[in-house]
Design an enzyme around this catalytic site. Structure first.
Site, PDB file in Angstrom:
ATOM      1  N   TRP A 150      36.365  25.787 -27.183  1.00  0.00           N
ATOM      2  CA  TRP A 150      36.332  24.260 -27.482  1.00  0.00           C
ATOM      3  C   TRP A 150      35.135  23.684 -28.101  1.00  0.00           C
ATOM      4  O   TRP A 150      35.207  22.334 -28.287  1.00  0.00           O
ATOM      5  CB  TRP A 150      36.609  23.563 -25.990  1.00  0.00           C
ATOM      6  CG  TRP A 150      35.400  24.064 -24.669  1.00  0.00           C
ATOM      7  CD1 TRP A 150      35.864  24.997 -23.739  1.00  0.00           C
ATOM      8  CD2 TRP A 150      34.188  23.930 -24.711  1.00  0.00           C
ATOM      9  NE1 TRP A 150      34.904  25.449 -23.269  1.00  0.00           N
ATOM     10  CE2 TRP A 150      33.683  24.728 -23.700  1.00  0.00           C
ATOM     11  CE3 TRP A 150      33.190  23.136 -25.465  1.00  0.00           C
ATOM     12  CZ2 TRP A 150      32.274  24.865 -23.262  1.00  0.00           C
ATOM     13  CZ3 TRP A 150      32.003  23.369 -25.153  1.00  0.00           C
ATOM     14  CH2 TRP A 150      31.505  23.819 -23.753  1.00  0.00           C
ATOM     15  N   ASN A 151      34.224  24.301 -28.362  1.00  0.00           N
ATOM     16  CA  ASN A 151      33.114  23.833 -28.990  1.00  0.00           C
ATOM     17  C   ASN A 151      33.120  23.586 -30.442  1.00  0.00           C
ATOM     18  O   ASN A 151      32.783  22.540 -31.018  1.00  0.00           O
ATOM     19  CB  ASN A 151      31.800  24.710 -28.669  1.00  0.00           C
ATOM     20  CG  ASN A 151      31.645  26.014 -29.364  1.00  0.00           C
ATOM     21  OD1 ASN A 151      32.909  26.650 -29.720  1.00  0.00           O
ATOM     22  ND2 ASN A 151      30.642  26.680 -29.354  1.00  0.00           N
ATOM     23  N   LYS A 174      45.863  29.792 -30.621  1.00  0.00           N
ATOM     24  CA  LYS A 174      45.833  28.843 -29.267  1.00  0.00           C
ATOM     25  C   LYS A 174      44.388  28.309 -29.067  1.00  0.00           C
ATOM     26  O   LYS A 174      43.282  28.740 -28.730  1.00  0.00           O
ATOM     27  CB  LYS A 174      45.849  30.004 -28.016  1.00  0.00           C
ATOM     28  CG  LYS A 174      46.355  29.163 -26.860  1.00  0.00           C
ATOM     29  CD  LYS A 174      45.622  29.577 -25.639  1.00  0.00           C
ATOM     30  CE  LYS A 174      44.374  29.299 -25.118  1.00  0.00           C
ATOM     31  NZ  LYS A 174      43.813  28.134 -24.648  1.00  0.00           N
ATOM     32  N   PRO A 175      44.406  26.905 -29.258  1.00  0.00           N
ATOM     33  CA  PRO A 175      43.338  26.292 -29.132  1.00  0.00           C
ATOM     34  C   PRO A 175      42.774  26.173 -27.653  1.00  0.00           C
ATOM     35  O   PRO A 175      43.871  26.331 -26.708  1.00  0.00           O
ATOM     36  CB  PRO A 175      43.396  24.902 -29.561  1.00  0.00           C
ATOM     37  CG  PRO A 175      45.179  24.678 -29.467  1.00  0.00           C
ATOM     38  CD  PRO A 175      45.620  26.168 -29.534  1.00  0.00           C
ATOM     39  N   GLY A 224      35.076  33.237 -27.566  1.00  0.00           N
ATOM     40  CA  GLY A 224      35.004  32.747 -26.287  1.00  0.00           C
ATOM     41  C   GLY A 224      33.731  33.618 -25.381  1.00  0.00           C
ATOM     42  O   GLY A 224      33.018  33.940 -26.068  1.00  0.00           O
ATOM     43  N   SER A 225      33.994  33.157 -24.322  1.00  0.00           N
ATOM     44  CA  SER A 225      32.794  33.835 -23.440  1.00  0.00           C
ATOM     45  C   SER A 225      32.958  35.385 -23.304  1.00  0.00           C
ATOM     46  O   SER A 225      34.231  36.045 -23.546  1.00  0.00           O
ATOM     47  CB  SER A 225      32.907  33.130 -22.099  1.00  0.00           C
ATOM     48  OG  SER A 225      34.080  33.592 -21.513  1.00  0.00           O
ATOM     49  N   GLU A 246      34.257  37.584 -30.806  1.00  0.00           N
ATOM     50  CA  GLU A 246      33.212  36.598 -30.876  1.00  0.00           C
ATOM     51  C   GLU A 246      32.767  36.071 -29.859  1.00  0.00           C
ATOM     52  O   GLU A 246      33.560  35.338 -29.240  1.00  0.00           O
ATOM     53  CB  GLU A 246      33.431  35.725 -32.131  1.00  0.00           C
ATOM     54  CG  GLU A 246      33.717  36.226 -33.581  1.00  0.00           C
ATOM     55  CD  GLU A 246      32.491  37.045 -34.144  1.00  0.00           C
ATOM     56  OE1 GLU A 246      31.284  36.573 -33.858  1.00  0.00           O
ATOM     57  OE2 GLU A 246      32.728  37.724 -35.274  1.00  0.00           O
ATOM     58  N   LEU A 247      31.584  36.582 -28.822  1.00  0.00           N
ATOM     59  CA  LEU A 247      31.541  36.225 -27.583  1.00  0.00           C
ATOM     60  C   LEU A 247      30.188  35.516 -27.560  1.00  0.00           C
ATOM     61  O   LEU A 247      29.496  34.853 -28.461  1.00  0.00           O
ATOM     62  CB  LEU A 247      31.579  37.439 -26.743  1.00  0.00           C
ATOM     63  CG  LEU A 247      32.771  38.399 -26.931  1.00  0.00           C
ATOM     64  CD1 LEU A 247      32.665  39.605 -26.186  1.00  0.00           C
ATOM     65  CD2 LEU A 247      33.937  37.560 -26.488  1.00  0.00           C
ATOM     66  N   CYS A 280      27.544  28.988 -29.682  1.00  0.00           N
ATOM     67  CA  CYS A 280      27.251  30.410 -29.211  1.00  0.00           C
ATOM     68  C   CYS A 280      25.807  30.867 -29.698  1.00  0.00           C
ATOM     69  O   CYS A 280      25.179  31.587 -29.162  1.00  0.00           O
ATOM     70  CB  CYS A 280      28.478  31.213 -29.938  1.00  0.00           C
ATOM     71  SG  CYS A 280      28.557  30.920 -31.555  1.00  0.00           S
ATOM     72  N   GLU A 380      23.673  32.913 -20.453  1.00  0.00           N
ATOM     73  CA  GLU A 380      23.944  31.913 -21.384  1.00  0.00           C
ATOM     74  C   GLU A 380      23.892  30.411 -20.704  1.00  0.00           C
ATOM     75  O   GLU A 380      24.829  30.038 -19.663  1.00  0.00           O
ATOM     76  CB  GLU A 380      25.241  32.272 -21.905  1.00  0.00           C
ATOM     77  CG  GLU A 380      25.553  31.265 -23.218  1.00  0.00           C
ATOM     78  CD  GLU A 380      26.842  31.655 -23.850  1.00  0.00           C
ATOM     79  OE1 GLU A 380      28.265  31.816 -23.299  1.00  0.00           O
ATOM     80  OE2 GLU A 380      26.986  31.494 -25.001  1.00  0.00           O
TER      81      GLU A 380
END
Ligand code: NDP
Length: 508
Positions: A150-151, A174-175, A224-225, A246-247, A280, A380
């Site tokens: 969401w960022n 998928k947003p 995402g996370s 990409e975490l 991130c 984080e």
């Protein structure tokens, strides 16, 4: 932006709907359907369209990306307004890091995609394949599932879809359920600008929708996370489909005694507080050499003090620096990290509390006297906090910078550029900036990705598009003999000759 019920084009009606809020005001600004049940049919539609798209010359696919960039430019104001409404960003964050960063992605892949995907002629590697010619071609994987956070919904979700499309795939995107509206707006605009409808479909929904996508697509591009990334990777492994992850990150900044402290402090304030720290690769922890620690903290507190919060009004150019938080549980995490630091003896120089509502706010916060037992230095935070730790020397700074399970980005500040680069090489991270931070993301010719728990694979550069393809090696034999040396039936004479020849070659 007024409240709307937006069904992504082509979606069925009468499904459960998800409310989308403006995080700066708490108002509901739209609804999207939960499309989990439709994921199989969305993927099937995308699959049906993909082969025709892949058959078009890559130059034609790239040309379409230029057309989409022109649409985006014409519709800049609507994209900015929508992004601000669903994320709580400032005007500059929306226009620079969503609109123009996305324009940069469209321009880059349109211009460079073909070069990265060109057939490669490969020289035979040794005598065992003498007389053969090799060519490696890149074939698209089929339907790519892009799962986005969401960022930065435009730059990340749509930005990662572009190289997948240029490579000849179809995409189902998928947003995040928190920020689905701008994605849908841009995709509708792209269709007006000529993108064939079924090539880029949007599946709105929650985590279940993402999980369903992993069950049907041919490759997953996930941002995402780290915990969700692990689940996605495990599910993809069951199906033996490739994933690119990409975490999260816990990015360190090192400030050496010879650094320009003004620049370092302004960089920390900008790149630690931009988007309220919900990036991130935000500066999440700072290590400063002892002789300049106090002076740096003074500069940092002053720089943070100059950063203006945007408040609940719709931001205009230049009127604010720090936006709202976007995701309600994120404010709780920030609160928990600051409370933990406070209880363990850290000093809070500025901020340290939730901002007044309505809306999701946390005050920009500078902490000192922190150590690696504290949550704010280990987990984080993804919020507007800048914990600063005093270190004896560069070696201790590097050791602490590497004392983390994450390895996304990092930065080093020193006037000695050679020393800066040498220290950069000792940091275990996907990227390191010297006297700078974060902007390496936009150096699109270079790979961007995470080491350790921060990811697998990379976006940008050749890797950033080749990952959406599979190599096919074509070997052409040019000898034209009825029977090659070494083919059946074996003969004692030929075997001996071959062995002698190869022993001489490899024994050199
Ligand atoms: P999440 O991991 O919570 O969610 C990411 C996406 O995955 C969302 O669309 C989410 O849907 C979806 N999802 C949730 N559960 C599943 C599942 N089981 N299977 C498939 N998809 C699922 O991350 P956030 O959205 O909270 O984003 C913040 C995180 O993203 C931070 O850790 C940040 O560091 C990282 N990030 C990494 C970047 C990088 O380039 N390395 C860039 C930007 C962010 P929904 O939201 O609807 O639940």
């Amino acid at each position: 932006m007024s409240a709307t019920t937006s069904a992504p084009a082509g979606a069925a009606t009468d499904r459960p709907s998800i409310a989308v809020e403006n995080p700066a005001t708490g108002e509901v600004i739209g609804h999207v359907p939960d499309m989990t049940a439709e994921v199989p049919s969305l993927v099937a539609r995308a699959r049906a369209a993909q082969s025709g798209w892949a058959a078009r010359p890559i130059a034609a696919r790239a040309e379409l990306m230029h057309a989409l960039r022109r649409w985006r430019d014409a519709d800049r104001a609507r994209i900015v307004a929508s992004t601000i409404a669903e994320t709580g960003k400032t005007y500059e964050d929306a226009i620079m890091n969503e609109v123009f960063a996305f324009a940069d992605a469209l321009a880059y892949w349109a211009k460079r995609g073909e070069g990265h995907l060109r057939d490669e002629r490969v020289r035979p590697s040794g005598p065992l394949v003498l007389g053969r010619r090799f060519v490696v071609r890149r074939r698209p994987l089929g339907v790519v599932g892009v799962i986005a956070p969401w960022n930065y919904p435009v730059t990340l979700g749509l930005g990662d879809s572009i190289p997948a499309l240029v490579a000849g795939n179809a995409v189902v995107l998928k947003p995040s359920e928190i920020t689905p509206l701008t994605t849908d707006l841009v995709v509708r605009g792209f269709r007006e600008a000529g993108l064939p409808e079924e090539l880029l479909l949007v599946a709105t929904g929650r985590g279940d929708t993402g999980a369903a996508l992993v069950d049907h697509v041919d490759m997953v591009m996930f941002t995402g996370s780290t915990p969700t990334g692990r689940k996605v990777a495990a599910r993809a492994a069951e199906r033996l489909i490739p994933v690119s992850l990409e975490l999260g990150g816990k990015d360190p900044m090192i400030v050496l005694a010879d650094a320009d402290l003004d620049r370092a402090a302004n960089a920390a304030a900008t790149w630690g507080l931009l988007n309220s720290g919900q990036i991130c690769m935000s500066v999440e922890r700072i290590y400063v050499e002892e002789p300049v620690h106090d002076a740096f903290v003074d500069e940092l507190v002053a720089a943070v003090g100059r950063a203006r919060s945007r408040g609940a009004h719709v931001p205009r150019p230049g009127d604010a620096d720090v936006g709202s938080m976007t995701f309600p549980p994120q404010v709780d995490i920030v609160e928990r990290h600051v409370a933990d630091a406070r209880e363990r003896g850290a000093r809070i120089h500025t901020g340290g509390r939730r901002g007044d509502g309505p809306g999701l706010w946390y005050e920009p916060t500078v902490l000192t006297g922190v150590d690696h037992d504290m949550l704010c230095m280990r987990e984080e935070t993804f919020g507007p906090t800048l914990p600063v730790m005093k270190v004896r020397d560069a070696d201790e700074a590097v050791r602490l910078a590497n004392d983390t399970t994450y390895g996304l980005a990092s930065s080093v500040f020193t006037k000695d550029l050679a020393k800066g680069e040498a220290i950069a090489r000792r940091i275990h991270a996907g990227s390191t900036a010297v006297n700078d931070a974060l902007l390496q993301f936009l150096g699109r010719n270079a790979p961007f990705g995470g080491a350790k728990d921060s990811g697998v694979g990379a976006r940008h550069g050749a890797e950033g598009i080749r990952k959406y393809t599979e190599p096919q090696t074509i070997m052409v034999s040019r000898l034209g003999l009825k029977r090659d040396i070494g083919w059946f039936p074996n003969s004692p004479r030929v075997s001996r000759l071959l062995e002698r020849g190869l022993a001489a070659y490899y024994g050199r």
